[in-house]
Design an enzyme around this catalytic site. Sequence first.
Site, PDB file in Angstrom:
ATOM      1  N   ASP A 191     -14.039  -2.027   8.594  1.00  0.00           N
ATOM      2  CA  ASP A 191     -14.508  -0.652   8.848  1.00  0.00           C
ATOM      3  C   ASP A 191     -16.042  -0.540   8.887  1.00  0.00           C
ATOM      4  OD1 ASP A 191     -12.046   0.468   9.149  1.00  0.00           O
ATOM      5  OD2 ASP A 191     -11.927   1.331   7.143  1.00  0.00           O
ATOM      6  N   ASN A 198       0.813  -1.203   0.000  1.00  0.00           N
ATOM      7  CA  ASN A 198       0.000   0.000   0.000  1.00  0.00           C
ATOM      8  C   ASN A 198       0.861   1.274   0.000  1.00  0.00           C
ATOM      9  OD1 ASN A 198      -1.673   2.126   0.685  1.00  0.00           O
ATOM     10  ND2 ASN A 198      -2.884   0.938   2.142  1.00  0.00           N
ATOM     11  N   PRO A 199       0.971   1.971  -1.145  1.00  0.00           N
ATOM     12  CA  PRO A 199       1.799   3.184  -1.218  1.00  0.00           C
ATOM     13  C   PRO A 199       1.320   4.277  -0.261  1.00  0.00           C
ATOM     14  CG  PRO A 199       1.017   2.522  -3.409  1.00  0.00           C
ATOM     15  CD  PRO A 199       0.292   1.670  -2.419  1.00  0.00           C
ATOM     16  N   GLY A 200       0.026   4.262   0.086  1.00  0.00           N
ATOM     17  CA  GLY A 200      -0.520   5.241   1.036  1.00  0.00           C
ATOM     18  C   GLY A 200       0.144   5.097   2.404  1.00  0.00           C
ATOM     19  N   ASP A 203       1.457  -4.861  11.163  1.00  0.00           N
ATOM     20  CA  ASP A 203       0.406  -5.863  11.101  1.00  0.00           C
ATOM     21  C   ASP A 203      -0.728  -5.456  12.031  1.00  0.00           C
ATOM     22  OD1 ASP A 203       0.800  -8.423   9.474  1.00  0.00           O
ATOM     23  OD2 ASP A 203      -0.627  -8.944  11.052  1.00  0.00           O
TER      24      ASP A 203
END
Length: 221
Positions: free
Chosen positions: A163, A11-13, A76
């Site tokens: 979520d 995940n580049p975010g 993690d």
Amino acid sequence: MNRTVWFLTGNPGKVREAAHHLAPLGYDVKQLEVPNGTIVEPQVDTLEEVAQSKIEQALAHVPGGTETEDLLLVEDAGLFIDALQGFPGVYSSYALNTIGCTGVLRLLNHLESEDTVQCAQLRSAQFQAVAALWHKGELMFGHGVCQGWIALNATEGEGFGFDPIFTPYDLDEFDEPLKPGNYGPISTHGKTFGAISLEEKQKFSHRQKALNDLLHQMPSA
Ligand code: IMP
């Protein structure tokens, strides 16, 4: 000269987020990308053990391997439901891909009440995160927790993973979670993470807390 931190993530975010925190300390954060299926999720009991196993596996992909002067970061996380003795915990990705949010809601069917406060107690859960940093054979861990409860229904909207079914407890002015039924300055007003913006969610983020905890233990580069 800046020190390099390799961050094992798809995940580049998450890399941008880590860089935002680590650049001021003199670290250069780079994404460590490995081919799909290279890193195996181990069957162990704690997030620390998962992170440690991933570090050991990922080291083979860091330029210079175990002899490198660079650092290696792994993160993690998981959802731990109290009434299910912590399930799905370290198996959160697997549970999401198999029973999903609907399956988790079904497991808690017997824990419902008209009273929201009672619901929030019966269905209490936490997102937990561990950030592990390897440097020259030494491992450091940072921990982060977001306390809340499993909603009665899933919400459509933004967000990922669990979520849509997780509502955080309100936080007080020191960012500490309040008991259900108490209102704090940081609140989703009963909404799940799936129903609020990413920016709002950041205020509660277990991941952010784990990274901050790690930062407090890290020397400047
Ligand atoms: P990861 O270690 O960050 O990949 O998280 C493992 C699993 O935990 C994800 O696949 C999700 O099922 C769950 N999870 C972790 N953090 C979150 C979160 O912030 N929101 C929703 N689900 C999460």
